[in-house]
Every structure is written in C-alpha cells, then in structure tokens.
Design an enzyme around this catalytic site. Structure first.
Site, PDB file in Angstrom:
ATOM      1  CG  HIS A 111      41.681 -39.331  11.734  1.00 44.62           C
ATOM      2  ND1 HIS A 111      42.493 -38.780  10.980  1.00 44.62           N
ATOM      3  CD2 HIS A 111      42.541 -40.094  12.630  1.00 44.62           C
ATOM      4  CE1 HIS A 111      43.861 -39.179  10.839  1.00 44.62           C
ATOM      5  NE2 HIS A 111      43.828 -39.828  11.892  1.00 44.62           N
ATOM      6  CG  ASN A 150      46.295 -41.927   9.801  1.00 48.83           C
ATOM      7  OD1 ASN A 150      45.971 -40.647   9.372  1.00 48.83           O
ATOM      8  ND2 ASN A 150      46.392 -41.992  10.732  1.00 48.83           N
ATOM      9  CB  CYS A 193      45.581 -37.472  13.060  1.00 49.79           C
ATOM     10  SG  CYS A 193      46.797 -38.785  12.646  1.00 49.79           S
TER      11      CYS A 193
HETATM   12  N1  COA Z   1      51.292 -57.432   8.629  1.00 54.30           N
HETATM   13  C1  COA Z   1      51.146 -58.526   9.325  1.00 54.30           C
HETATM   14  N2  COA Z   1      51.254 -58.591  10.692  1.00 54.30           N
HETATM   15  C2  COA Z   1      51.495 -57.610  11.338  1.00 54.30           C
HETATM   16  C3  COA Z   1      51.801 -56.165  10.699  1.00 54.30           C
HETATM   17  C4  COA Z   1      51.501 -56.370   9.301  1.00 54.30           C
HETATM   18  N3  COA Z   1      51.370 -54.936   8.620  1.00 54.30           N
HETATM   19  N4  COA Z   1      51.845 -55.364  11.834  1.00 54.30           N
HETATM   20  C5  COA Z   1      51.708 -55.950  13.048  1.00 54.30           C
HETATM   21  N5  COA Z   1      51.620 -57.277  12.663  1.00 54.30           N
HETATM   22  C6  COA Z   1      51.501 -58.143  13.691  1.00 54.30           C
HETATM   23  C7  COA Z   1      51.888 -58.010  14.883  1.00 54.30           C
HETATM   24  O1  COA Z   1      53.549 -58.186  14.817  1.00 54.30           O
HETATM   25  C8  COA Z   1      51.288 -58.909  15.969  1.00 54.30           C
HETATM   26  O2  COA Z   1      52.039 -60.073  15.824  1.00 54.30           O
HETATM   27  P1  COA Z   1      52.337 -60.849  17.118  1.00 54.30           P
HETATM   28  O3  COA Z   1      50.746 -61.059  17.776  1.00 54.30           O
HETATM   29  O4  COA Z   1      53.037 -62.184  16.689  1.00 54.30           O
HETATM   30  O5  COA Z   1      53.248 -60.158  18.071  1.00 54.30           O
HETATM   31  C9  COA Z   1      50.103 -58.951  15.496  1.00 54.30           C
HETATM   32  O6  COA Z   1      50.196 -58.621  14.083  1.00 54.30           O
HETATM   33  C10 COA Z   1      49.109 -58.288  16.004  1.00 54.30           C
HETATM   34  O7  COA Z   1      49.474 -56.828  16.083  1.00 54.30           O
HETATM   35  P2  COA Z   1      48.704 -55.660  16.972  1.00 54.30           P
HETATM   36  O8  COA Z   1      49.657 -54.333  16.961  1.00 54.30           O
HETATM   37  O9  COA Z   1      48.267 -56.220  18.420  1.00 54.30           O
HETATM   38  O10 COA Z   1      47.411 -55.483  16.069  1.00 54.30           O
HETATM   39  P3  COA Z   1      46.127 -54.496  16.071  1.00 54.30           P
HETATM   40  O11 COA Z   1      44.905 -55.409  15.924  1.00 54.30           O
HETATM   41  O12 COA Z   1      46.010 -53.822  17.317  1.00 54.30           O
HETATM   42  O13 COA Z   1      46.384 -53.672  14.778  1.00 54.30           O
HETATM   43  C11 COA Z   1      46.865 -51.517  14.322  1.00 54.30           C
HETATM   44  C12 COA Z   1      47.403 -52.894  14.665  1.00 54.30           C
HETATM   45  C13 COA Z   1      48.323 -50.577  14.014  1.00 54.30           C
HETATM   46  C14 COA Z   1      46.379 -51.621  12.959  1.00 54.30           C
HETATM   47  C15 COA Z   1      45.945 -50.779  15.300  1.00 54.30           C
HETATM   48  O14 COA Z   1      46.379 -51.070  16.565  1.00 54.30           O
HETATM   49  C16 COA Z   1      45.695 -49.474  15.050  1.00 54.30           C
HETATM   50  O15 COA Z   1      44.980 -49.064  14.078  1.00 54.30           O
HETATM   51  N6  COA Z   1      45.942 -48.601  16.087  1.00 54.30           N
HETATM   52  C17 COA Z   1      45.809 -47.186  16.150  1.00 54.30           C
HETATM   53  C18 COA Z   1      46.037 -46.647  14.893  1.00 54.30           C
HETATM   54  C19 COA Z   1      45.966 -45.003  14.925  1.00 54.30           C
HETATM   55  O16 COA Z   1      44.849 -44.769  15.349  1.00 54.30           O
HETATM   56  N7  COA Z   1      46.819 -44.491  14.664  1.00 54.30           N
HETATM   57  C20 COA Z   1      46.728 -43.079  14.566  1.00 54.30           C
HETATM   58  C21 COA Z   1      46.056 -42.107  15.298  1.00 54.30           C
HETATM   59  S1  COA Z   1      45.893 -40.759  14.066  1.00 54.30           S
END
Ligand code: COA
Length: 331
Positions: free
Chosen positions: A258, A288, A122
């Site tokens: 980004h 993204n 990214c």
């Molecule tokens: N729909 C519904 N529930 C979902 C889900 C979806 N698409 N994806 C995950 N969940 C659930 C998980 O299973 C988890 O459930 P649990 O608590 O029962 O285990 C809960 O939602 C919370 O998950 P978590 O991963 O802690 O959520 P989060 O607030 O961290 O958000 C992301 C997840 C991926 C959106 C976030 O972590 C993120 O944006 N990370 C960085 C992304 C990034 O920058 N990536 C690339 C760099 S280029």
C-alpha cells in the site's frame, strides 16, 4: 482471519489481467505550496510523494473504476459478459446505494452477475481480493473483476496541510479466474476498531461531495501515531504470512505495498530483506490512493515488465479502522 486453502483445493484463483486508471489532472508539491504552508522538501522527505492525480469535478469513483476495469479486461482478453462476480473496494462510493459495483456493472453493459462493495479503507483491495478468491476456490464464481477505486480528493480538507499533501485519486483492477495453476496462495485479514478515531471521516459519498464539503466531513488523521502503528503492524503481517506458508523471505520476488508513505514502505521492505529495487513504488507519483493503491502498483509493474508470470508477490495494506491485510500469490 487467515485463508490458506489453496493448497488443499484444485481450484486456484489466478490473476489473468490487470488494469489501472489515473485522472488526467496532476497536482504537484509546487501546486500545494501555493495552497497551504508547506514545501516540496518537507513533503518529499516525510512522505516520498512528489505529485498525485485528482479526479475531474464530474468524475466519480465508478468512472475511474470503469476505465481501470476495461484496461484489466483487455489485458485478460475477455469481455464483461465473462465476469460472474464484481467486487469493488472503495471508501468514496458514488452513492450510499446502489453499490459502486452495481453502477460499474451497468457501465460495463452487463447484468446478472453478483456485484457488491467492500469497505476496508486502504486495505479494501486486499479484502476484496481475499473474498473473490474464496468465491473462486469454492466454485461459486469462475471469473471475478476485483477493483479498488477512490476519489479521496472529495473528502480532503484542502486547507489542512497535515492531510491534504498525502492523498490522490485513481483506480486499479484485476481479473481473477479459476485455474489449475497456482495463483493466490494465502490471504491474511485483520481489523481493530479501537483505533477508529486516529483516522476517520465522519460522513461521505463521492457523487454529491459539495454537500459534504459544506458539512466539513473531511479526512482527519493523527499522522505520527498512525505511522507508528502502521510500521509495527505491517512488520507483524510479513511474519504471519511467511510463517503460515512456511516460506523464507528470500522466496518473495516482489513487494507490492500500500502506498501511504515511502518510509512505511521502506520499513516493510527491510522486514522482508528486500532491496528497494524489488519493491513497486508509486507513492511518489500517485500519493495515497487508498483502496486503489495496491492494484494500481501491481498493474504498473505488470505492464512495465517488472512482474513476470511465475513471480511470487507479497501484497499488503494498512488503513482506517484500523484494517490491515496481506496476500501472497503467484502471478
Ligand atoms: N508541510 C510542512 N509541515 C508540516 C506538514 C506539511 N504538509 N504537515 C505537518 N507538518 C508539520 C507538523 O505541524 C509538525 O510541526 P510541529 O513539530 O511544529 O508541530 C511537523 O511537521 C512534524 O509533524 P509530524 O506529524 O510529527 O510528522 P511525521 O514525520 O509524523 O509525518 C505524516 C507526518 C502524516 C507524513 C506521517 O505521520 C505519516 O505518513 N503517517 C501515516 C500515514 C498513513 O499511513 N496514513 C494512512 C494509512 S492508510
């Protein structure tokens, strides 16, 4: 690695045109609700994404790059033969080789200029911009085409709700030219391979993606850990970039971040004391798009008139590797 040479040399690298391209097919959160156990509410609240674009089965990263490049060349009012350097940032190249930059050069109907790819996931566009700027500053190139292009949909596991809601396809491009007027002011590039396992694909190319799908070579991510490191790291690079240029937060006109997650973007904006009206946000409609996200956002803000000549822009990105970087420039 920090480059702060622009002030010592007369040759600045200035953006003279921007272009973008998004594939026609749109995948909404409602569509994803039909595919995995998720909801529009969860995706919007946690990521800010409402929809993303998906490349047609026959469209490769190079096809998207060509469209974005032609738009950038048109905006710059130059022809492909004026380009003497092509750098393509992509995580989803058409083939292992030739490079997507070489394929793009051929599509643009020219030959002879230097052309190569950069892989920094990214952060790829920021890396590419930084490298192109050095070619121009040192006089090795006069006019560079710098592209970020991705077909991430090819390496997404459409049954994994933790990743499939996040990404999209697209391409963005800029034409960078040698100029006596100030352009890129400084760039800041970093990486830490210790984080390789938090965000990774075990294999991958864009053209024969069906083979990869059979092998299960998909994006795997430990999202919440990536999130935490991303916020922390981007806050640090804001500081690093401002200190390197002896610049106050108030001197930044636009943040072009980004586009991974609205919450990460908001945290960076806060660090810069910038209201969200001064931040270019496309994550809601693009998702993204990895290396394509920064140049796409820039192109949109240039074309809708928000970013104007003379504005000071802060570009930043964070991605797999981990890699991260920033570019401070006068548009
Ligand atoms: N729909 C519904 N529930 C979902 C889900 C979806 N698409 N994806 C995950 N969940 C659930 C998980 O299973 C988890 O459930 P649990 O608590 O029962 O285990 C809960 O939602 C919370 O998950 P978590 O991963 O802690 O959520 P989060 O607030 O961290 O958000 C992301 C997840 C991926 C959106 C976030 O972590 C993120 O944006 N990370 C960085 C992304 C990034 O920058 N990536 C690339 C760099 S280029």
């Amino acid at each position: 690695m920090v480059n702060r040479g622009a002030s010592q040399l007369k040759n600045y690298a200035r953006i003279i045109g921007t272009g973008g391209y998004l594939p026609e097919k749109v995948l909404t959160n409602a569509d994803l609700e039909q595919m995995v156990d998720t909801t529009d509410e969860w995706i919007t609240k946690r990521t800010g994404i409402k929809k993303r674009h998906i490349a047609d089965t026959g469209q490769t990263a190079c096809d998207l790059a060509e469209m974005a490049s032609r738009n950038a060349l048109k905006a710059a009012q130059i022809s492909p033969s004026d380009i003497d350097l092509i750098i393509v940032a992509t995580t989803t190249p058409d083939r292992i080789f030739p490079s997507t930059a070489c394929l793009l050069q051929q599509k643009l109907g020219v030959s002879g200029s230097a052309a190569f790819d950069i892989q920094a996931v990214c952060t790829g566009f920021i890396y590419a911009l930084s490298v192109a700027e050095k070619f121009i500053r040192t006089g090795s190139a006069h006019t560079a085409l710098v592209v970020g292009t991705e077909t991430l949909s090819r390496i997404i596991d459409w049954q994994d709700r933790t990743t499939c809601v996040l990404f999209g396809d697209g391409a963005g491009a800029v034409v960078l030219q040698s100029s006596e007027d100030l352009g890129v002011i400084s760039t800041h590039l970093h990486a830490d391979g210790n984080y390789q396992q938090l965000l990774t694909v075990s294999a991958g190319i864009s053209e024969n993606y069906h083979k990869l799908r059979e092998e299960g070579a998909f994006i795997q991510m430990q999202g919440s850990e990536v999130f935490r490191v991303a916020v922390r790291t981007l806050e640090r690079i804001v500081e690093e970039t401002l200190v390197a240029n002896n610049m106050d937060k108030g001197e930044i006109d636009w943040l072009i971040p980004h586009q991974a997650n609205i919450r990460i973007i908001e945290a960076t904006a806060k660090k810069l004391n910038l209201p969200m009206e001064r931040v270019v946000v496309t994550v809601d409609s693009h998702g993204n798009t990895s290396a394509a996200s920064v140049p796409l956002a820039l192109d949109i803000a240039v074309r809708d008139g928000r970013v104007k000549r003379g504005d000071t822009l802060f570009l930043e990105a964070f991605g797999g590797g981990f890699t991260w970087g920033s570019a401070l420039l006068k548009y």
